[in-house]
Design a protein around this motif. Structure first.
Motif, PDB file in Angstrom:
ATOM      1  N   GLY A 144       6.073   4.104   6.466  1.00  0.00           N
ATOM      2  CA  GLY A 144       5.982   2.989   7.393  1.00  0.00           C
ATOM      3  C   GLY A 144       5.734   1.662   6.710  1.00  0.00           C
ATOM      4  N   THR A 145       4.877   1.667   5.689  1.00  0.00           N
ATOM      5  CA  THR A 145       4.593   0.429   4.970  1.00  0.00           C
ATOM      6  C   THR A 145       5.847  -0.100   4.277  1.00  0.00           C
ATOM      7  OG1 THR A 145       2.344   1.237   4.585  1.00  0.00           O
ATOM      8  CG2 THR A 145       3.049  -0.662   3.304  1.00  0.00           C
ATOM      9  N   LEU A 146       6.639   0.807   3.719  1.00  0.00           N
ATOM     10  CA  LEU A 146       7.892   0.403   3.071  1.00  0.00           C
ATOM     11  C   LEU A 146       8.823  -0.260   4.084  1.00  0.00           C
ATOM     12  CD1 LEU A 146       9.522   0.563   0.376  1.00  0.00           C
ATOM     13  CD2 LEU A 146      10.520   2.676   1.259  1.00  0.00           C
ATOM     14  N   HIS A 147       8.917   0.323   5.279  1.00  0.00           N
ATOM     15  CA  HIS A 147       9.762  -0.265   6.319  1.00  0.00           C
ATOM     16  C   HIS A 147       9.264  -1.649   6.712  1.00  0.00           C
ATOM     17  CE1 HIS A 147      10.762   4.128   7.625  1.00  0.00           C
ATOM     18  NE2 HIS A 147      11.472   3.750   6.587  1.00  0.00           N
ATOM     19  N   ALA A 148       7.935  -1.797   6.823  1.00  0.00           N
ATOM     20  CA  ALA A 148       7.365  -3.100   7.209  1.00  0.00           C
ATOM     21  C   ALA A 148       7.655  -4.156   6.158  1.00  0.00           C
ATOM     22  CB  ALA A 148       5.859  -2.957   7.423  1.00  0.00           C
ATOM     23  N   PHE A 149       7.505  -3.806   4.880  1.00  0.00           N
ATOM     24  CA  PHE A 149       7.811  -4.758   3.813  1.00  0.00           C
ATOM     25  C   PHE A 149       9.277  -5.163   3.868  1.00  0.00           C
ATOM     26  CE2 PHE A 149       4.194  -2.998   1.010  1.00  0.00           C
ATOM     27  CZ  PHE A 149       3.310  -3.954   1.511  1.00  0.00           C
ATOM     28  N   HIS A 150      10.151  -4.202   4.124  1.00  0.00           N
ATOM     29  CA  HIS A 150      11.581  -4.512   4.193  1.00  0.00           C
ATOM     30  C   HIS A 150      11.859  -5.504   5.312  1.00  0.00           C
ATOM     31  CE1 HIS A 150      15.829  -3.784   5.345  1.00  0.00           C
ATOM     32  NE2 HIS A 150      16.002  -3.696   4.042  1.00  0.00           N
ATOM     33  N   LYS A 151      11.219  -5.315   6.472  1.00  0.00           N
ATOM     34  CA  LYS A 151      11.434  -6.232   7.594  1.00  0.00           C
ATOM     35  C   LYS A 151      10.899  -7.628   7.286  1.00  0.00           C
ATOM     36  CE  LYS A 151      11.387  -2.559  11.052  1.00  0.00           C
ATOM     37  NZ  LYS A 151      10.612  -1.883  12.133  1.00  0.00           N
ATOM     38  N   LEU A 152       9.942  -7.732   6.359  1.00  0.00           N
ATOM     39  CA  LEU A 152       9.400  -9.029   5.965  1.00  0.00           C
ATOM     40  C   LEU A 152      10.224  -9.694   4.864  1.00  0.00           C
ATOM     41  CD1 LEU A 152       5.583  -8.186   5.997  1.00  0.00           C
ATOM     42  CD2 LEU A 152       6.810  -9.659   7.605  1.00  0.00           C
ATOM     43  N   GLY A 153      11.298  -9.041   4.445  1.00  0.00           N
ATOM     44  CA  GLY A 153      12.196  -9.651   3.472  1.00  0.00           C
ATOM     45  C   GLY A 153      12.050  -9.153   2.052  1.00  0.00           C
ATOM     46  N   VAL A 154      11.171  -8.186   1.811  1.00  0.00           N
ATOM     47  CA  VAL A 154      10.988  -7.659   0.454  1.00  0.00           C
ATOM     48  C   VAL A 154      12.191  -6.800   0.091  1.00  0.00           C
ATOM     49  CG1 VAL A 154       9.557  -6.186  -1.017  1.00  0.00           C
ATOM     50  CG2 VAL A 154       8.485  -7.722   0.651  1.00  0.00           C
ATOM     51  N   ARG A 155      12.686  -6.968  -1.125  1.00  0.00           N
ATOM     52  CA  ARG A 155      13.874  -6.243  -1.546  1.00  0.00           C
ATOM     53  C   ARG A 155      13.693  -5.494  -2.863  1.00  0.00           C
ATOM     54  NH1 ARG A 155      14.484  -6.678   2.935  1.00  0.00           N
ATOM     55  NH2 ARG A 155      16.265  -7.480   4.134  1.00  0.00           N
ATOM     56  N   SER A 156      12.432  -5.243  -3.260  1.00  0.00           N
ATOM     57  CA  SER A 156      12.207  -4.516  -4.508  1.00  0.00           C
ATOM     58  C   SER A 156      10.842  -3.842  -4.468  1.00  0.00           C
ATOM     59  CB  SER A 156      12.301  -5.477  -5.693  1.00  0.00           C
ATOM     60  OG  SER A 156      12.056  -4.815  -6.914  1.00  0.00           O
ATOM     61  N   LEU A 157      10.780  -2.623  -5.014  1.00  0.00           N
ATOM     62  CA  LEU A 157       9.555  -1.823  -5.047  1.00  0.00           C
ATOM     63  C   LEU A 157       9.291  -1.362  -6.473  1.00  0.00           C
ATOM     64  CD1 LEU A 157       7.335  -0.192  -3.363  1.00  0.00           C
ATOM     65  CD2 LEU A 157       8.960   1.719  -3.509  1.00  0.00           C
ATOM     66  N   ALA A 158       8.043  -1.510  -6.932  1.00  0.00           N
ATOM     67  CA  ALA A 158       7.661  -1.095  -8.282  1.00  0.00           C
ATOM     68  C   ALA A 158       6.756   0.136  -8.195  1.00  0.00           C
ATOM     69  CB  ALA A 158       6.946  -2.227  -9.005  1.00  0.00           C
ATOM     70  N   PRO A 159       7.246   1.319  -8.547  1.00  0.00           N
ATOM     71  CA  PRO A 159       6.444   2.538  -8.411  1.00  0.00           C
ATOM     72  C   PRO A 159       5.241   2.628  -9.353  1.00  0.00           C
ATOM     73  CG  PRO A 159       8.792   3.055  -8.480  1.00  0.00           C
ATOM     74  CD  PRO A 159       8.646   1.611  -8.882  1.00  0.00           C
ATOM     75  N   ALA A 160       5.198   1.850 -10.427  1.00  0.00           N
ATOM     76  CA  ALA A 160       4.132   1.991 -11.430  1.00  0.00           C
ATOM     77  C   ALA A 160       2.752   1.927 -10.774  1.00  0.00           C
ATOM     78  CB  ALA A 160       4.252   0.901 -12.491  1.00  0.00           C
ATOM     79  N   GLY A 161       1.891   2.885 -11.142  1.00  0.00           N
ATOM     80  CA  GLY A 161       0.532   2.916 -10.623  1.00  0.00           C
ATOM     81  C   GLY A 161       0.362   3.719  -9.355  1.00  0.00           C
ATOM     82  N   ALA A 162       1.448   4.079  -8.710  1.00  0.00           N
ATOM     83  CA  ALA A 162       1.361   4.869  -7.489  1.00  0.00           C
ATOM     84  C   ALA A 162       1.038   6.318  -7.816  1.00  0.00           C
ATOM     85  CB  ALA A 162       2.671   4.790  -6.708  1.00  0.00           C
ATOM     86  N   THR A 163       0.272   6.956  -6.947  1.00  0.00           N
ATOM     87  CA  THR A 163      -0.099   8.353  -7.187  1.00  0.00           C
ATOM     88  C   THR A 163       1.109   9.276  -7.158  1.00  0.00           C
ATOM     89  OG1 THR A 163      -0.567   8.614  -4.822  1.00  0.00           O
ATOM     90  CG2 THR A 163      -2.417   8.023  -6.250  1.00  0.00           C
ATOM     91  N   TRP A 164       2.172   8.843  -6.484  1.00  0.00           N
ATOM     92  CA  TRP A 164       3.360   9.685  -6.361  1.00  0.00           C
ATOM     93  C   TRP A 164       4.357   9.485  -7.505  1.00  0.00           C
ATOM     94  CZ3 TRP A 164       7.323   6.228  -5.975  1.00  0.00           C
ATOM     95  CH2 TRP A 164       7.045   4.991  -5.399  1.00  0.00           C
ATOM     96  N   ALA A 165       4.018   8.603  -8.470  1.00  0.00           N
ATOM     97  CA  ALA A 165       4.944   8.321  -9.581  1.00  0.00           C
ATOM     98  C   ALA A 165       4.190   8.299 -10.899  1.00  0.00           C
ATOM     99  CB  ALA A 165       5.665   7.005  -9.343  1.00  0.00           C
ATOM    100  N   GLN A 166       3.384   9.333 -11.133  1.00  0.00           N
ATOM    101  CA  GLN A 166       2.704   9.462 -12.414  1.00  0.00           C
ATOM    102  C   GLN A 166       3.659  10.144 -13.394  1.00  0.00           C
ATOM    103  OE1 GLN A 166      -0.200   7.929 -12.900  1.00  0.00           O
ATOM    104  NE2 GLN A 166      -0.193   7.268 -10.763  1.00  0.00           N
ATOM    105  N   ASP A 167       3.183  11.085 -14.165  1.00  0.00           N
ATOM    106  CA  ASP A 167       4.077  11.741 -15.131  1.00  0.00           C
ATOM    107  C   ASP A 167       5.206  12.495 -14.436  1.00  0.00           C
ATOM    108  OD1 ASP A 167       2.587  10.741 -17.175  1.00  0.00           O
ATOM    109  OD2 ASP A 167       1.362  12.531 -17.434  1.00  0.00           O
ATOM    110  N   ASP A 168       4.918  13.049 -13.251  1.00  0.00           N
ATOM    111  CA  ASP A 168       5.936  13.755 -12.472  1.00  0.00           C
ATOM    112  C   ASP A 168       6.093  13.081 -11.119  1.00  0.00           C
ATOM    113  OD1 ASP A 168       6.678  15.891 -14.260  1.00  0.00           O
ATOM    114  OD2 ASP A 168       4.705  16.776 -13.866  1.00  0.00           O
ATOM    115  N   LEU A 169       7.314  12.961 -10.674  1.00  0.00           N
ATOM    116  CA  LEU A 169       7.595  12.396  -9.362  1.00  0.00           C
ATOM    117  C   LEU A 169       7.307  13.462  -8.308  1.00  0.00           C
ATOM    118  CD1 LEU A 169       8.734   9.769  -8.100  1.00  0.00           C
ATOM    119  CD2 LEU A 169      10.994  10.837  -8.175  1.00  0.00           C
TER     120      LEU A 169
END
Length: 340
Positions: A144-169
């Motif tokens: 949901g947060t990704l969708h909200a950012f997209h509606k606000l005009g954001v066009r890029s996401l940086a996975p670094a630091g996210a718990t879902w993008a550590q050594d393994d996706l």
């Protein structure tokens, strides 16, 4: 908010041009002519974060210097060092500041949401302004947060630091990659561990990018990437954008050109770009000769002197970024077509 139009009364600027080594006049003239046809699409400017901290801060970014450097497109970074519960709120505040910045200069800046907007801004003499990336740590177990950012005009996401993008996706990480592809949001692998970067590149149907990096083979730094990541980005048709941070790419224009040479040699001329990180002072400053956007023609003159053909320089300046944006949107349209 800082006035981007004129800083002549603000006193000495943090990013005031230094006195770089002389460049052959002919090469500089050729560089200026090339950039008039193929302006710079800069993958990283941190001015929005700087304005959040100190709205009237004296910075290395203003309209005259962007114009002097032939900058035709700019990605306004929305990354924040905040972690935990504040990261979403702080990111929303940065988005608000970015919109205010673009709206304050309608004759100079144009909010860009698509590759078509990139071309439109160029044709109208505006600087195309893309919002992003936002931090992947803003996403936990919901899209949901990704969708909200997209509606606000954001066009890029940086996975670094996210718990879902550590050594393994993680499985959720795979969902994020698929949904970013569907929304035509670029995936910025800056700062990802090499293993995660390779996995994300492999999982993405769209080209990926690295908005501000350098060659780890030349300079060891957490944001610089090894050759295997360069090859993974190349395999997606993506682009690696070289930073002008002295700690990442050296303290001189010549050293930055060395990083560009290496990345072009490994990833190919279709996968190299520029992400200077102007907008704030990095800990060790910017390289001599590249302390603000007006230094871009001098860098291109150096690359001409090194034998870069003009078609490769056109790719470096504008064409690679424009192609990646088009391909990301093509992948999105294909995903919508496949979805029941």
């Amino acid at each position: 908010m800082a006035d981007l139009q004129d800083e002549s009364e603000a006193g000495p600027c943090v990013g005031a041009p230094e006195s770089p080594a002389p460049v052959v006049a002919d090469a500089l003239e050729r560089a200026a002519a090339l950039l008039a046809e193929h302006p710079v699409a800069d993958g990283c400017n941190t001015l929005v974060w700087t304005l959040r901290q100190t709205p009237y801060h004296d910075t290395d970014t203003d309209i005259p210097r962007l114009r002097s450097g032939a900058v035709g497109a700019q990605f306004w970074s929305l990354l924040t060092p905040t972690t935990g519960d504040r990261v979403v709120a702080d990111t929303l505040e940065l988005i608000d500041i970015a919109h205010d910045l673009v709206h304050a200069y309608p004759d100079e800046l144009l909010l860009a949401l698509t590759a078509g907007d990139l071309a439109d801004a160029r044709n109208r003499g505006r600087i195309a302004s893309f919002l992003g990336p936002v931090s992947g740590s803003t996403l936990t177990d919901s899209l949901g947060t990704l969708h909200a950012f997209h509606k606000l005009g954001v066009r890029s996401l940086a996975p670094a630091g996210a718990t879902w993008a550590q050594d393994d996706l993680t499985p959720f990480g795979h969902e994020v990659v698929r949904e970013a592809n569907r929304l035509a949001m670029g995936l910025d692998l800056t700062g990802c561990p090499p293993e995660a970067a390779v996995q994300i590149a492999g999982a993405s149907r769209a080209p990926v990018l690295i908005s501000h990096t350098g060659a780890a083979a030349l300079t060891r730094h957490p944001l610089n990437v090894p050759d295997e990541v360069l090859l993974a980005v190349r395999a997606t048709g993506g682009v690696c954008m070289v930073s002008f941070s002295a700690e990442q790419t050296g303290d001189s224009l010549h050293a930055v050109a060395d990083h560009l040479d290496h990345i072009r040699g490994v990833a190919g001329p279709q996968s190299v770009g520029l992400g200077a990180c102007f907008g704030s002072d990095p800990p060790h400053g910017h390289p001599t000769g590249l302390t603000d956007p007006s230094g871009y023609p001098r860098l291109f003159a150096e690359l001409l002197d090194r034998g870069w053909p003009e078609p490769d320089l056109a790719l470096l300046a504008w064409d690679n970024v424009a192609r990646v944006l088009r391909d990301v949107e093509f992948t999105s349209r294909a995903a919508h077509h496949r979805k029941p």
